[in-house]
Design an enzyme around this catalytic site. Structure first.
Site, PDB file in Angstrom:
ATOM      1  N   ALA A  11       0.862  -1.174   0.000  1.00  0.00           N
ATOM      2  CA  ALA A  11       0.000   0.000   0.000  1.00  0.00           C
ATOM      3  C   ALA A  11       0.905   1.232   0.000  1.00  0.00           C
ATOM      4  O   ALA A  11       2.059   1.164   0.438  1.00  0.00           O
ATOM      5  CB  ALA A  11      -0.889  -0.024   1.226  1.00  0.00           C
ATOM      6  N   GLY A  33       0.446  -4.797   1.104  1.00  0.00           N
ATOM      7  CA  GLY A  33      -0.824  -4.748   0.381  1.00  0.00           C
ATOM      8  C   GLY A  33      -0.723  -5.343  -1.017  1.00  0.00           C
ATOM      9  O   GLY A  33      -1.710  -5.832  -1.563  1.00  0.00           O
ATOM     10  N   GLU A  46      -1.221  -8.887  -0.421  1.00  0.00           N
ATOM     11  CA  GLU A  46      -2.649  -9.096  -0.098  1.00  0.00           C
ATOM     12  C   GLU A  46      -3.500  -9.064  -1.366  1.00  0.00           C
ATOM     13  O   GLU A  46      -4.442  -9.844  -1.509  1.00  0.00           O
ATOM     14  CB  GLU A  46      -3.123  -8.036   0.902  1.00  0.00           C
ATOM     15  CG  GLU A  46      -2.523  -8.283   2.282  1.00  0.00           C
ATOM     16  CD  GLU A  46      -2.891  -7.220   3.298  1.00  0.00           C
ATOM     17  OE1 GLU A  46      -2.646  -6.030   3.016  1.00  0.00           O
ATOM     18  OE2 GLU A  46      -3.410  -7.575   4.366  1.00  0.00           O
ATOM     19  N   GLU A  49       5.047  -5.175   6.880  1.00  0.00           N
ATOM     20  CA  GLU A  49       4.342  -4.163   7.691  1.00  0.00           C
ATOM     21  C   GLU A  49       4.890  -4.057   9.106  1.00  0.00           C
ATOM     22  O   GLU A  49       4.917  -2.983   9.700  1.00  0.00           O
ATOM     23  CB  GLU A  49       2.841  -4.492   7.768  1.00  0.00           C
ATOM     24  CG  GLU A  49       2.055  -4.190   6.511  1.00  0.00           C
ATOM     25  CD  GLU A  49       1.990  -5.356   5.558  1.00  0.00           C
ATOM     26  OE1 GLU A  49       2.885  -6.228   5.590  1.00  0.00           O
ATOM     27  OE2 GLU A  49       1.040  -5.400   4.755  1.00  0.00           O
TER      28      GLU A  49
HETATM   29  C1  HXC Z   1       5.131   4.291  -1.425  1.00  0.00           C
HETATM   30  C2  HXC Z   1       6.948   3.206  -2.354  1.00  0.00           C
HETATM   31  C3  HXC Z   1       6.542   1.978  -1.776  1.00  0.00           C
HETATM   32  C4  HXC Z   1       5.339   1.975  -0.996  1.00  0.00           C
HETATM   33  C5  HXC Z   1       8.343   1.632  -2.895  1.00  0.00           C
HETATM   34  N1  HXC Z   1       8.067   2.949  -3.040  1.00  0.00           N
HETATM   35  N2  HXC Z   1       7.439   1.022  -2.130  1.00  0.00           N
HETATM   36  N3  HXC Z   1       6.245   4.340  -2.180  1.00  0.00           N
HETATM   37  N4  HXC Z   1       4.680   3.143  -0.845  1.00  0.00           N
HETATM   38  N5  HXC Z   1       4.861   0.868  -0.438  1.00  0.00           N
HETATM   39  C6  HXC Z   1       8.819   3.941  -3.791  1.00  0.00           C
HETATM   40  C7  HXC Z   1      10.104   4.325  -3.102  1.00  0.00           C
HETATM   41  O1  HXC Z   1       9.864   5.306  -2.117  1.00  0.00           O
HETATM   42  C8  HXC Z   1      10.910   4.862  -4.273  1.00  0.00           C
HETATM   43  O2  HXC Z   1      10.465   6.171  -4.572  1.00  0.00           O
HETATM   44  C9  HXC Z   1      10.479   3.973  -5.432  1.00  0.00           C
HETATM   45  O3  HXC Z   1       9.236   3.390  -5.032  1.00  0.00           O
HETATM   46  C10 HXC Z   1      11.470   2.853  -5.713  1.00  0.00           C
HETATM   47  O4  HXC Z   1      11.711   2.155  -4.501  1.00  0.00           O
HETATM   48  P1  HXC Z   1      13.181   1.942  -3.891  1.00  0.00           P
HETATM   49  O5  HXC Z   1      13.018   1.766  -2.434  1.00  0.00           O
HETATM   50  O6  HXC Z   1      14.112   2.990  -4.351  1.00  0.00           O
HETATM   51  O7  HXC Z   1      13.588   0.569  -4.606  1.00  0.00           O
HETATM   52  P2  HXC Z   1      14.523  -0.603  -4.032  1.00  0.00           P
HETATM   53  O8  HXC Z   1      15.757  -0.032  -3.391  1.00  0.00           O
HETATM   54  O9  HXC Z   1      14.691  -1.581  -5.136  1.00  0.00           O
HETATM   55  O10 HXC Z   1      13.674  -1.275  -2.869  1.00  0.00           O
HETATM   56  C11 HXC Z   1      12.488  -1.925  -3.187  1.00  0.00           C
HETATM   57  C12 HXC Z   1      11.689  -2.264  -1.891  1.00  0.00           C
HETATM   58  C13 HXC Z   1      11.480  -0.951  -1.112  1.00  0.00           C
HETATM   59  C14 HXC Z   1      12.496  -3.254  -1.044  1.00  0.00           C
HETATM   60  C15 HXC Z   1      10.385  -2.889  -2.308  1.00  0.00           C
HETATM   61  O11 HXC Z   1      10.951   0.054  -1.986  1.00  0.00           O
HETATM   62  C16 HXC Z   1      10.532  -1.106   0.047  1.00  0.00           C
HETATM   63  O12 HXC Z   1      10.913  -1.623   1.103  1.00  0.00           O
HETATM   64  N6  HXC Z   1       9.306  -0.608  -0.129  1.00  0.00           N
HETATM   65  C17 HXC Z   1       8.304  -0.632   0.944  1.00  0.00           C
HETATM   66  C18 HXC Z   1       7.762  -2.018   1.102  1.00  0.00           C
HETATM   67  C19 HXC Z   1       6.721  -2.062   2.249  1.00  0.00           C
HETATM   68  O13 HXC Z   1       7.076  -1.763   3.390  1.00  0.00           O
HETATM   69  N7  HXC Z   1       5.494  -2.437   1.912  1.00  0.00           N
HETATM   70  C20 HXC Z   1       4.405  -2.449   2.886  1.00  0.00           C
HETATM   71  C21 HXC Z   1       3.678  -1.143   2.909  1.00  0.00           C
HETATM   72  S1  HXC Z   1       2.432  -1.132   4.163  1.00  0.00           S
HETATM   73  P3  HXC Z   1      11.520   7.373  -4.778  1.00  0.00           P
HETATM   74  O14 HXC Z   1      10.645   8.583  -4.948  1.00  0.00           O
HETATM   75  O15 HXC Z   1      12.403   7.391  -3.569  1.00  0.00           O
HETATM   76  O16 HXC Z   1      12.258   6.977  -6.047  1.00  0.00           O
HETATM   77  C22 HXC Z   1       1.150  -2.004   3.509  1.00  0.00           C
HETATM   78  C23 HXC Z   1      -0.053  -2.121   4.381  1.00  0.00           C
HETATM   79  C24 HXC Z   1      -1.240  -2.700   3.656  1.00  0.00           C
HETATM   80  O17 HXC Z   1       1.216  -2.487   2.436  1.00  0.00           O
HETATM   81  C25 HXC Z   1      -2.489  -2.453   4.424  1.00  0.00           C
HETATM   82  C26 HXC Z   1      -3.752  -2.818   3.681  1.00  0.00           C
HETATM   83  C27 HXC Z   1      -4.082  -2.022   2.478  1.00  0.00           C
END
Ligand code: HXC
Length: 259
Positions: free
Chosen positions: A67, A110, A113, A133
């Site tokens: 998400a 998400g 999910e 998360e």
């Molecule tokens: C917003 C995101 C994002 C996310 C990645 N990006 N995931 N933006 N929300 N979930 C953005 C980054 O900020 C970055 O933007 C660009 O995408 C590329 O990501 P990088 O981090 O530079 O890439 P990389 O180094 O290859 O790492 C990939 C990754 C990492 C390991 C997937 O991006 C990451 O850890 N993302 C978050 C994963 C996460 O925690 N997901 C759960 C979210 S909570 P910029 O502008 O910096 O280039 C959730 C709750 C669900 O999902 C609840 C129900 C709906």
């Protein structure tokens, strides 16, 4: 469907309805607008008699990395309750047609999910799954703890949910999260081949198999068996049952019409 969406791309080919998540710069982070668009496209495909199978995938280097954290960083619980975003997610669970998820790159949070809302998951060898998360001080909220536990059991689900560790396509296959793994460059080609095969099957059988398997997940064996039996009997009122069995007797290929 002739509609321009902002966060997804859609196309229809050979009775398959495609939906591709389309925010590649942020690894298809799922914002509320994207969920609404996915639901709108899925429901439209579900109503369209021409479409037999739905394929969900992601553009760029990931299926979806979760998400959209930008939308959640300053959120408060009452604001989220009033937004009521999970009504949209719940509507995905009501889609009647088979949904195939073609997963490559990250399917996290998400994004995972959303993948778990699909009926069949085909993973590219580079796919990485997980629920990170916990590392953000939250937990899954769109069915992750429920669907994953029912798929892989309590122990493995807790292992992944509590650590936030990512796992590979190979592990996903091993634990039954996905049904196939495919070399990454062949993912869409193989998924389309798989979807085309499903599209030749009788739609009413697919629909009632999907419902019956969901019943197995949600109810007692006895209740599920009764449900299965009624669906089995129901199919004997379909033209496709007559066609399927007659074609077998006549040694020809059946043509199913979804009636
Ligand atoms: C917003 C995101 C994002 C996310 C990645 N990006 N995931 N933006 N929300 N979930 C953005 C980054 O900020 C970055 O933007 C660009 O995408 C590329 O990501 P990088 O981090 O530079 O890439 P990389 O180094 O290859 O790492 C990939 C990754 C990492 C390991 C997937 O991006 C990451 O850890 N993302 C978050 C994963 C996460 O925690 N997901 C759960 C979210 S909570 P910029 O502008 O910096 O280039 C959730 C709750 C669900 O999902 C609840 C129900 C709906």
């Amino acid at each position: 469907m002739n509609k321009e969406f902002q966060f997804i791309e859609t196309k229809v080919e050979d009775s398959i309805g495609f939906i591709a998540l389309n925010r590649p710069k942020v690894l298809n982070a799922i914002n509320r607008g994207m969920v609404s668009e996915i639901v709108e496209a899925m429901e439209s495909y579900d109503r369209d008699e021409y479409i037999r199978v739905i394929v969900l995938s992601g553009k760029g280097r990931a299926f979806a990395a979760g998400a959209d954290i930008d939308e959640m960083v300053d959120a408060d619980p009452i604001g989220m309750e009033l937004l009521n975003q999970f009504t949209d997610w719940d509507r995905l669970g009501a889609i009647k047609k088979p949904i195939i998820g073609a997963i490559h790159g990250f399917a996290l949070g998400g994004g995972f999910e959303l993948a778990l809302c699909c009926d069949l998951l085909i993973a590219a060898e580079d796919a990485e799954f997980g629920f990170p998360e916990v590392n953000l001080g939250v937990m899954p909220g769109a069915g992750g703890t429920q669907r994953l536990t029912k798929l892989v059991g309590r122990s493995r689900a807790l292992r992944w949910l509590m650590t936030g560790d990512r796992f590979s396509a190979k592990e996903a296959l091993h634990y039954g999260v996905v049904c196939e793994t495919i070399p990454t460059d062949l993912l869409m080609e193989e998924t389309v081949r798989f979807a085309k095969n499903l599209a030749t099957k009788p739609p009413l059988s697919l629909r009632l198999i999907k419902e019956s398997v969901q019943k197995a997940v949600d109810s007692s064996t006895l209740e599920g068996m009764q449900f299965e039996r009624k669906n089995f009997y129901l199919l004997f009122s379909s033209e496709d049952q007559k066609e399927g069995m007659t074609a077998f007797k006549e040694k020809r290929k059946p043509q199913f019409r979804g009636r």
